[in-house]
Design a protein around this motif. Structure first.
Motif, PDB file in Angstrom:
ATOM      1  N   VAL A  41       0.856  -1.187   0.000  1.00  0.00           N
ATOM      2  CA  VAL A  41       0.000   0.000   0.000  1.00  0.00           C
ATOM      3  C   VAL A  41       0.893   1.239   0.000  1.00  0.00           C
ATOM      4  O   VAL A  41       1.868   1.318   0.760  1.00  0.00           O
ATOM      5  N   PHE A  42       0.509   2.198  -0.838  1.00  0.00           N
ATOM      6  CA  PHE A  42       1.320   3.395  -1.029  1.00  0.00           C
ATOM      7  C   PHE A  42       0.440   4.642  -0.971  1.00  0.00           C
ATOM      8  O   PHE A  42      -0.745   4.594  -1.307  1.00  0.00           O
ATOM      9  N   ARG A  43       1.033   5.740  -0.559  1.00  0.00           N
ATOM     10  CA  ARG A  43       0.361   7.031  -0.489  1.00  0.00           C
ATOM     11  C   ARG A  43       1.150   8.027  -1.325  1.00  0.00           C
ATOM     12  O   ARG A  43       2.359   7.869  -1.508  1.00  0.00           O
ATOM     13  N   ALA A  44       0.468   9.066  -1.818  1.00  0.00           N
ATOM     14  CA  ALA A  44       1.174   9.993  -2.706  1.00  0.00           C
ATOM     15  C   ALA A  44       0.438  11.311  -2.824  1.00  0.00           C
ATOM     16  O   ALA A  44      -0.719  11.449  -2.408  1.00  0.00           O
ATOM     17  N   ASN A  45       1.148  12.266  -3.409  1.00  0.00           N
ATOM     18  CA  ASN A  45       0.499  13.478  -3.908  1.00  0.00           C
ATOM     19  C   ASN A  45       0.069  13.227  -5.357  1.00  0.00           C
ATOM     20  O   ASN A  45       0.158  12.092  -5.846  1.00  0.00           O
TER      21      ASN A  45
END
Length: 292
Positions: A41-45
């Motif tokens: 799982v990844f988060r980003a702008n």
């Protein structure tokens, strides 16, 4: 003065792409001595500036799904660049009667006098605290978080979620996930505050451009909007406790996550299986009393 940062924790590894706030949510501690798995799982702008190498990196990471929390106006202004083979889902978290993106752009266009009136004397930070609490209080916004939570729990695919800066809507989603996995409070906050480090250079450049154009004369007014502060996340967990009584009950009733789905999330995301505490139990909030 820029918002504070947190000391580095064990997680939050950068993806090393042009989306500067893109990172893995894994690597942090989980419940009962486990670790939150990396590479899932990844988060980003926003992903609107991805080059060919960036796109290849997302594919190589096994990401099959991208969830976009941005409002339609944000998406229209800066559409994501999505690699072939990745499913793109829009789950906008926004106020249809008061578009935050449009409001901020209006302050920029209004110039220094408008900015002082709207953001001075602590108003900007209060706007952000109110915004975070509004997301928790509003069923339509919670539904977008809930759908993403459930997708992460039940899908075998790698998933990345994001908003424009990857700090507020994305920050809340990440804090909820990590807390549900039993990550200690200090690490949840470290992950949240890491956005200040990752975004500093781009925020500095933006403010410099606005100052050069004489649209901003007091950059300090903008830091509460451009960065994150621990008290924003405090406000989130306080609202969770106020509205639902506890984090456990928020997961159950606020997000509609049943015991089977929560167990699936832990099995997928933790390096060792949890034990004890029942399906929800005190382990969900890790006994740390968020918002108290």
């Amino acid at each position: 003065m820029a918002p504070t940062t947190a000391t580095a924790a064990t997680g939050g590894a950068s993806l090393g792409i042009s989306a500067v706030n893109a990172r893995d949510i894994g690597g942090y501690d989980g419940q009962f001595g486990s670790k939150v798995r990396t590479g899932l799982v990844f988060r980003a702008n926003a992903l609107n500036n991805l080059n060919v190498a960036d796109q290849a990196k997302l594919v190589s990471l096994g990401i099959k799904d991208i969830v976009d929390f941005r409002a339609p106006s944000e998406v229209a202004a800066s559409p994501d660049v999505i690699p072939a083979g990745i499913t793109y889902t829009k789950r906008p978290i926004w106020d249809t009667s008061n578009d935050f993106y449009a409001m901020v752009n209006g302050w920029i266009g209004g110039g220094p006098t408008v900015q002082q009136a709207q953001m001075g004397n602590g108003k900007a930070a209060q706007i952000m605290r109110d915004y975070y609490q509004w997301i928790i209080k509003t069923p339509d916004q919670r539904a977008q978080l809930a759908a993403t939570f459930k997708q992460i729990a039940t899908s075998p695919n790698g998933l990345l979620y994001h908003c424009t800066s990857g700090k507020d809507r994305t920050g809340i989603m990440s804090a909820i996930l990590l807390t549900a996995l039993g990550t200690p409070k200090n690490e949840v906050y470290s992950d949240y505050l890491l956005s200040n480090d990752r975004l500093k250079a781009s925020n500095d450049a933006t403010l410099a451009q606005l100052q050069a154009a004489h649209l901003v004369t007091d950059p300090s007014l903008w830091w509460p909007i451009l960065g994150v502060q621990a008290d924003y996340l405090d406000a989130t967990f306080a609202q969770i406790n106020q509205s639902f009584g506890s984090f456990d009950n928020f997961v159950r009733t606020g997000l509609g996550v049943d015991a089977t789905t929560l167990a699936a999330l832990k099995k997928k995301m933790l390096t060792t299986p949890g034990n004890g505490g029942g399906a929800f139990g005190s382990s969900v909030g890790n006994g740390i009393g968020f918002g108290s």
